[in-house]
Design a protein around this motif. Structure first.
Motif, PDB file in Angstrom:
ATOM      1  N   ASN A 104     -17.570  35.250   5.513  1.00 20.60           N
ATOM      2  CA  ASN A 104     -16.256  35.749   5.883  1.00 20.60           C
ATOM      3  C   ASN A 104     -16.213  37.225   5.515  1.00 20.60           C
ATOM      4  O   ASN A 104     -16.079  37.579   4.343  1.00 20.60           O
ATOM      5  CB  ASN A 104     -15.161  34.976   5.140  1.00 20.60           C
ATOM      6  CG  ASN A 104     -13.761  35.302   5.642  1.00 20.60           C
ATOM      7  OD1 ASN A 104     -13.436  36.460   5.899  1.00 20.60           O
ATOM      8  ND2 ASN A 104     -12.932  34.285   5.780  1.00 20.60           N
ATOM      9  N   LEU A 107     -12.741  38.515   3.760  1.00 21.40           N
ATOM     10  CA  LEU A 107     -12.540  38.054   2.384  1.00 21.40           C
ATOM     11  C   LEU A 107     -13.802  38.217   1.538  1.00 21.40           C
ATOM     12  O   LEU A 107     -13.777  37.963   0.330  1.00 21.40           O
ATOM     13  CB  LEU A 107     -12.081  36.596   2.385  1.00 21.40           C
ATOM     14  CG  LEU A 107     -10.739  36.338   3.075  1.00 21.40           C
ATOM     15  CD1 LEU A 107     -10.381  34.858   3.013  1.00 21.40           C
ATOM     16  CD2 LEU A 107      -9.632  37.177   2.451  1.00 21.40           C
ATOM     17  N   ARG A 300      -5.622  35.393   6.020  1.00 21.99           N
ATOM     18  CA  ARG A 300      -6.417  36.215   5.106  1.00 21.99           C
ATOM     19  C   ARG A 300      -5.545  36.972   4.112  1.00 21.99           C
ATOM     20  O   ARG A 300      -5.998  37.304   3.009  1.00 21.99           O
ATOM     21  CB  ARG A 300      -7.294  37.176   5.912  1.00 21.99           C
ATOM     22  CG  ARG A 300      -8.407  36.452   6.667  1.00 21.99           C
ATOM     23  CD  ARG A 300      -9.023  37.286   7.778  1.00 21.99           C
ATOM     24  NE  ARG A 300     -10.128  36.576   8.419  1.00 21.99           N
ATOM     25  CZ  ARG A 300     -10.726  36.982   9.532  1.00 21.99           C
ATOM     26  NH1 ARG A 300     -10.310  38.101  10.149  1.00 21.99           N
ATOM     27  NH2 ARG A 300     -11.723  36.293  10.047  1.00 21.99           N
ATOM     28  N   LYS A 303      -4.881  35.502   0.271  1.00 18.46           N
ATOM     29  CA  LYS A 303      -5.949  35.464  -0.731  1.00 18.46           C
ATOM     30  C   LYS A 303      -5.372  35.531  -2.149  1.00 18.46           C
ATOM     31  O   LYS A 303      -4.498  36.335  -2.448  1.00 18.46           O
ATOM     32  CB  LYS A 303      -6.898  36.650  -0.520  1.00 18.46           C
ATOM     33  CG  LYS A 303      -8.009  36.779  -1.553  1.00 18.46           C
ATOM     34  CD  LYS A 303      -8.874  37.998  -1.254  1.00 18.46           C
ATOM     35  CE  LYS A 303      -9.961  38.186  -2.311  1.00 18.46           C
ATOM     36  NZ  LYS A 303     -10.817  39.385  -2.019  1.00 18.46           N
ATOM     37  N   GLU A 335     -11.288  29.577   7.348  1.00 14.53           N
ATOM     38  CA  GLU A 335     -10.460  30.561   6.649  1.00 14.53           C
ATOM     39  C   GLU A 335      -9.780  29.932   5.434  1.00 14.53           C
ATOM     40  O   GLU A 335      -9.701  30.552   4.363  1.00 14.53           O
ATOM     41  CB  GLU A 335      -9.411  31.152   7.597  1.00 14.53           C
ATOM     42  CG  GLU A 335      -9.972  31.915   8.782  1.00 14.53           C
ATOM     43  CD  GLU A 335     -10.767  33.146   8.401  1.00 14.53           C
ATOM     44  OE1 GLU A 335     -10.471  33.761   7.349  1.00 14.53           O
ATOM     45  OE2 GLU A 335     -11.701  33.499   9.169  1.00 14.53           O
TER      46      GLU A 335
END
Length: 350
Positions: A104, A107, A300, A303, A335
């Motif tokens: 990813n 991230l 995202r 996080k 995700e």
């Protein structure tokens, strides 16, 4: 100028022409986990699993989760739909999507390698016909996962599965919820039952396992607004799809983070939150939804929140000959799995 370009090309050739080495420490950290002997596993080979995760067979009658931190599990049940059936085929379709992950780049994680995680198969059902019994089976299976200290990440199935999951996840204390959907799913009973895919969040609040004041519902739209009065009465925050352009995704992210705070939080993603242009393969499509890029930006931005579980629901692949809906569902699953790399709820997380 030409001399400088030639020198630059010579330097690049010396460093990269015959080298399989990764020089950037950020990329090397990931590549060392994935590449073995100069190659990596082909995405089209082996048994299909969620996001290419390793498979671990679990006997739910006497489960042994070993040292897993996260368990991805299929929930192939769609007896709660109000219109188009078919999301029972969702887990199989999502598993069939190749090339999801493993890195990813936003991230900066490779969750299949950064977590002790496996696809543990599907929840076993005692009957393919009895909805309430299926819910009991779901709650019992997820409770075993949770009691083992493992984070459940589920793939449905229709959205009614989230109610029994929340009963297991929120058994000790009510959890907060980030709910991304076209519908609030806080409708009351109709057709002689309250256990349908239009009411899981209402049921969870009334069961005392979901905190409505720590719940935000994002992407809501369509003709069923009159069914969602419970969302407002209970104190949930509702962000309609029509408000997204004006607010902007960053403001919605900030709002979601404020509402759930640092307490235990569940994330539920209904694929019909996406506009049918991106995800037509679902039971209750609604025009005017999120784009796939907006959905990824939204996810995202979460996080670091204290996620104790999550699900992706309502992928009904037979309504989408392109497989785009399953692709979207698989990417969203990845995700959420990536977010768990940073969740304080994951045991042993450094």
């Amino acid at each position: 100028m030409m001399v400088e370009l030639k020198k630059h090309l010579e330097d690049l050739r010396k460093k990269f022409a015959d080298s399989a080495e990764f020089f950037d420490p950020r990329f090397r950290r990931v590549a060392e986990k994935i590449f073995k002997g100069g190659t990596r596993a082909a995405p089209y080979s082996g048994i299909s699993t969620f996001a290419g995760l390793p498979y671990r067979e679990v006997d739910f009658a006497a489960p042994d989760f070993g040292d897993l931190q996260v368990a991805a599990v299929g929930v192939p049940m769609d007896l709660g739909v109000s219109n188009r059936p078919g999301s029972r085929f969702g887990p199989r379709a999502v598993r069939g999507i190749e090339r999801i992950g493993p890195y990813n780049h936003v991230l900066d994680c490779a969750p299949a390698y950064d977590l002790r995680v496996a696809d543990i198969g599907d929840i076993p059902f005692g009957s393919r016909y009895r909805l309430e019994q299926c819910h009991e089976n779901i709650e019992a299976a997820i409770r075993k996962i949770v009691e083992a200290g493992v984070i459940p990440l589920s793939v449905g199935g229709d959205h009614s599965i989230t109610h029994p999951i929340l009963k297991a996840v929120g058994a000790k204390e009510p959890v907060g919820l980030i709910h991304i959907d076209a519908h609030c799913d806080t409708s009351g009973p109709f057709d002689q039952t309250k256990f349908h895919h239009g009411g899981p969040m209402r049921n969870a609040v009334l069961d005392g396992v979901l905190d409505p004041t720590r719940t935000i519902q994002i992407g809501i739209r369509g003709p069923a607004e009159y069914l969602w009065e419970f969302s407002y009465e209970s104190g949930m925050t509702v962000i309609h799809a029509e408000d997204i352009d004006g607010m902007g995704i960053p403001a919605i992210i900030e709002k979601a983070r404020q509402i759930v705070g640092d307490g235990p939080t569940y994330l539920s993603f209904d694929v019909d939150s996406l506009d049918p242009a991106f995800a037509p393969g679902t039971g209750t499509p609604e025009i005017g939804g999120l784009t796939s890029r907006e959905a990824l930006e939204l996810l995202r931005g979460l996080k670091g929140l204290n996620f104790v579980g999550g699900d992706v629901v309502e992928v009904a692949p037979q309504y989408d000959s392109t497989t785009n809906t399953a692709q979207a569902g698989a990417q969203v699953l990845f995700e959420i799995l990536s977010l768990l790399v940073f969740s304080p709820a994951v045991r042993g997380l450094k």
